[in-house]
Scaffold this active site. Sequence first.
Site, PDB file in Angstrom:
ATOM      1  N   TYR B 279       0.820  -1.217   0.000  1.00 14.09           N
ATOM      2  CA  TYR B 279       0.000   0.000   0.000  1.00 14.09           C
ATOM      3  C   TYR B 279       0.850   1.260   0.000  1.00 14.09           C
ATOM      4  O   TYR B 279       0.426   2.301  -0.510  1.00 14.09           O
ATOM      5  CB  TYR B 279      -1.025  -0.031   1.145  1.00 14.09           C
ATOM      6  N   HIS B 436      -5.424  -2.707   6.564  1.00 13.25           N
ATOM      7  CA  HIS B 436      -4.788  -3.736   5.752  1.00 13.25           C
ATOM      8  C   HIS B 436      -3.770  -4.564   6.533  1.00 13.25           C
ATOM      9  O   HIS B 436      -3.053  -5.376   5.963  1.00 13.25           O
ATOM     10  CB  HIS B 436      -4.135  -3.113   4.513  1.00 13.25           C
TER      11      HIS B 436
END
Lengths: 754, 754
Positions: B279, B436
Amino acid sequence: MNYLYKFFLILLVFVSCTKKNESIQKENDVTQHPNLILTSKSVLEIKSQLGTIPVFDQTLNKTKEEVDAAIKKGIDVPIPKDMAGGYTHTQHKKNYATMQKAGVLFQLLGDEKYAIYIRDMLLEYAKMFPTLPRHPQKRSYARGKIFWQCLNDSNWLVFTSQAYDCIYSWLPKEQTEYLNKTLFKPFADFLSVETPQYFNRVHNHSTWGNVAVGMIGLVMDDEELVNRALYGLENDNIDPKAKDNDGGFIKDKAGKAGFLANLDSPFSPDGFYTEGPYYQRYAMYPFLIFAEALQNKKPELKIFEYKNGVLIKAVDALLNLTDADGEFFPLNDGQKGMSYYTSSLVSAVDIAYYYGTKKPELLSIAKKQNKVQLDATGLSVAIGLREHKEKSFIKKSMELTDGSRGDEGGVGILRYQKEEETLALVMKYTGQGLSHGHYDKLSFSLYENGNEVIQDYGLSRFVNVEQKNGGGYLKENKTFAKQTIAHNTVIQNETSHFKNNYAIASKNHSEKYLFDVSNPDFQIVSAKEKNAYPGTELHRTMIMVNDDKLSKPFIIDITKVTADKKNNYDLPYYYFGQIISMNFKYQTPKTLSTLGDKSGYQHLWKEGAGMANAENVQFTWLDNKRFYTITTATNKEDEIVFARIGANDPEFNLRKDPTIIIRKKQIKNTIYASIIESHGSYSAVKEVAKNAYSNFSKIEKIIDDVNYSSFKIKFKDGREKILILSNTDSNPKKEHSLNINHKKYNWVGAYYYK
Amino acid sequence: MNYLYKFFLILLVFVSCTKKNESIQKENDVTQHPNLILTSKSVLEIKSQLGTIPVFDQTLNKTKEEVDAAIKKGIDVPIPKDMAGGYTHTQHKKNYATMQKAGVLFQLLGDEKYAIYIRDMLLEYAKMFPTLPRHPQKRSYARGKIFWQCLNDSNWLVFTSQAYDCIYSWLPKEQTEYLNKTLFKPFADFLSVETPQYFNRVHNHSTWGNVAVGMIGLVMDDEELVNRALYGLENDNIDPKAKDNDGGFIKDKAGKAGFLANLDSPFSPDGFYTEGPYYQRYAMYPFLIFAEALQNKKPELKIFEYKNGVLIKAVDALLNLTDADGEFFPLNDGQKGMSYYTSSLVSAVDIAYYYGTKKPELLSIAKKQNKVQLDATGLSVAIGLREHKEKSFIKKSMELTDGSRGDEGGVGILRYQKEEETLALVMKYTGQGLSHGHYDKLSFSLYENGNEVIQDYGLSRFVNVEQKNGGGYLKENKTFAKQTIAHNTVIQNETSHFKNNYAIASKNHSEKYLFDVSNPDFQIVSAKEKNAYPGTELHRTMIMVNDDKLSKPFIIDITKVTADKKNNYDLPYYYFGQIISMNFKYQTPKTLSTLGDKSGYQHLWKEGAGMANAENVQFTWLDNKRFYTITTATNKEDEIVFARIGANDPEFNLRKDPTIIIRKKQIKNTIYASIIESHGSYSAVKEVAKNAYSNFSKIEKIIDDVNYSSFKIKFKDGREKILILSNTDSNPKKEHSLNINHKKYNWVGAYYYK
């Protein structure tokens, strides 16, 4: 580095010019040693070129490094004791390999230290041999003396003969007489008359035995041994029912034996070796090295012309039995990853180049191998490469027949190549392939570039990994790898072809029906198998269609089954990677059971199953960043099974690879019709899935009777094609006419596609 | 080809010199557009260099090809309808990407067709936008208008802002006023004030939202929007308990929001982004492109110096979070295969080079990427490469702290490199990493060269593969990939760390104990986790030892468990490939059941198990033609479990990868001690297994108490080493003294090894 290299080369030439040995001066005297692989003449030729032939020079340089290191370690000839992988085994292997190389170095560099090393080692063996019993390890049906099996003893003699030849003239006569009498003649007798069950066979092992005896016979000018090698023993008293460790019969069907019999029988006229590419690769060395020796010493035999030049053809066949990376198709017992980079193929390519028609395509393989055999053949390859004569070796679609007369089925290879993108489909319809054969008539495997798309499992063995059964065959080779279910072909009633019975399987072979690659956009191979299941005929047709609207060809895969009673049929496809989608309902179990309890089914976990419930099933998977789909015509009663290898595998010997099985139950006649396609790709960096969906909406059976089978293929772009196969007449000139749904089709030849 | 290329370049220069547009003539006028990413000044500089900067020229050339092809297809602005992967989604994605590129081409090549294309497309969007409702697909907590989620709408605006800036001065004033009022201002308001739950967060999605609003604010010189972007909305009325689709809390703990908050909080001072490298890679683009825009328009903000230059550090951190092939370590939700070849990293590397200290190591990465950002940063990289200024980017061992102040644990990377042979060990002792994050404190993964030896599973998702849940996260991501058992760390009582509770996990982080790589032959990382299981402390120490007698370093892996009650502990190692040997007895079941029924255990098939029955267990496997062994100290009561992923996976979403689990049962305190080594190789061509056996005979616990743990390591060559770890004092200057078996050991620092 470059300077160092040049300096070394100059030194090599210098050494070879000054330290010449008297005994190797006489040019062109065939009674003068060396005359086996190196000859007095070729030695002079090579020496005149040294320093100007990079590949040869590099190989020589590396060989010298290896041998010098071995000489430094000293001579070690231990009393034989260990199995493969163990100490004494490994040491004796090193010994013969080093001796062979030292012989070459002695001839090419003239330094006596190499001759002395060989002599002293041979004297050690001569001291040991006369009182040496058979090897203490009792696993082989033909135990050796230095190694656990005669095969390795033969390896020893094939290599050592070459070393001996290189120092034969340098040794005092009383020493050669001593060695001949004490070591070599008894060694040759041991491998032949004393072990007829090993020597007098048609088998790759026996080829090594024949060649060992023949090579040493040639060195010692012993005609009797040479004849024994060429023609076998007259009387062997072998029990016709006796089998070897792999379960193969020892006695040849035709009762033939010897080198020429081994050349006659397992090779087809196309140069296909019935055991398969992996063993052909292994056998090529003794075949070719002995042929080279015979050509040098007995040119009147014209061995390279024997059986229409089958030896040279065999090298070409073997190179064609590889994927885009040069790895051999693992038909029958084949270890994956073995490729034309192996040393026996270096030798094979060089010999085929020199004794064949100097094909420039072979040079491109030699260039990849980046080493040569250190003799006249390697010299000619090195000169060819120096002169940049190489041409790409483009593998073409081809059929390689099986059987000594080429009439026992074969292997059909369909290929596609466009720049770097290649496809190769290999369909097997051969004979059994002796004891290393698998029970998989009409099976196939599919390759894209260097990768397996639909795999042949190959053998179950970790060759030379000692922890795994001493590097030998694992029991799962018999219980799984050889069974039909381990292959992509039809299995009836969960029983392997020929009931997995070697005797029956060996009597039979599939029959070619059609092989036509004249149209590169529609290449077809088709064969029938009538004996795998008595009362049932299997007829498989595989077509590689290059459609101008698609980026890559697709495969049409048709198997027609005609039976005299109701049966269950399974057709597995061994794919790799991850399942992406399916268009039918299925269930996955909470616990996993095996798919069956015999014929290899006991090694498959059943991971899921569903009824087709429709006239077409599609299955898409992702492997190696490519999307693949199988589209197959089904009935509602057909079952689709997901399975994975690995059950009943207590030693974790098997790979846990997946398969999808199309199962048709309790039916007499039926037909499998599938399309296999590579249609898309995935980039993990761009996170883009390109053409992730199949190009086809369905394949549909229209007619299937004794004479014709026809199908409609529907593309997603709306196009439709009709495929019609003539099932009984493959004559390309035959005129056909057929009514399908009130439309009349007229065409010439065994198939129609439009 | 080369000539054609040169011709094209000359043509480019020619075109750019003749077709100049009046509006882009005025140099150095910051009120003059473009002034966002390209500037009037940089445009002139680039144009003066075109044709002499190969990487830039190639990228421009390719961009032109792409855009010309898109223009040829015509403008298509469909009414939004589809999910990701569907037609309208894909088309709108193409639109913004093409507009951004067309803007660059207009500026650099001066051809008005690019400006016209952008203008016409914007007018289409302006026509549609005012009446456009939220997207019909309702899956997102923050639905967009053009796309199903605001995230994609923000992507659209970030790219489109750049295109708009490039034609802003070329457009008649009434047209910019129209577009500002009808399209862009409402669009910015929609993403922010109308969707506060999306805009006012600390999250990578919100960063995109902030940047979208900020970029268009800069283009329109709308200070209010720019401030909104930088500092967030003052009032958002977000429920502090609200969660997003990934299960993450929307409201930031500290109540902060806006671009600067997103820069403050998820980035540690070392530039580590708490969500993980996958990410971070995604977030780097908006962070850096907005920073570049701010630097161009608001240099007084000194954005690249913000938080000690964290933006530039973040690029360096990210490049160091890759394996030998440049692929990001898949910590937390990470898709394997994503690498620094992705376009956001091209941008990141160029911006970091230009606005950083022009590190020549970055040029070597840019050279591999072989493309540049088409602006001043890419120009400077292209010039650097033209002048061959690049230096190898050698990845060193390093610690990257987590937490906005760098005090919330971190990631420790131990590396070894000798020529082409590399090892990398990554140990994770970070905070949770927002929504996440995975529940795996003190886990690790191990790489050899570009290959995973002991893997981190990564995410369970096929990004943008439509067949797999529209390319979105799969439910197995929650039920397996995020669970602790999917990672190589200790699991207590078959329950994930923090009971898999996001709220609890988010409040905690592991604590670094020690990171010392000052001695390249003994690199050590050590951390503690006290909160994953209340009442239990986990303390893991991993050491990469480069022993001069071995060809490669080995890993010592110690996990000390201190608990207030008896528990069961599992430590899995997710290896790849095939099992070669084990030195303990085990059973394999006839049917497979799952290893458990929750916490991810329900996804593991139990393929076998055995009692250690000895003080040491060895496990050797073969993968990628290399031999690996884990040697681990055991008690007789310890169980070894063989398991494989894939149970309860009805869609076949999981990879069927294997693991070996070391299970210690019903024990309070215990210690895991293992050696992990890469020790040998296999050649399928030579059929030689080299060093197929472990170098170790055992690792043995000697002492394990509160203060010290010590071990004896026995090598097969007879050597012995003593390892002592101080468990409570990591001070490198502390003097220690300890009696072990009547021998006194004195040393300084947290560890002893001799």
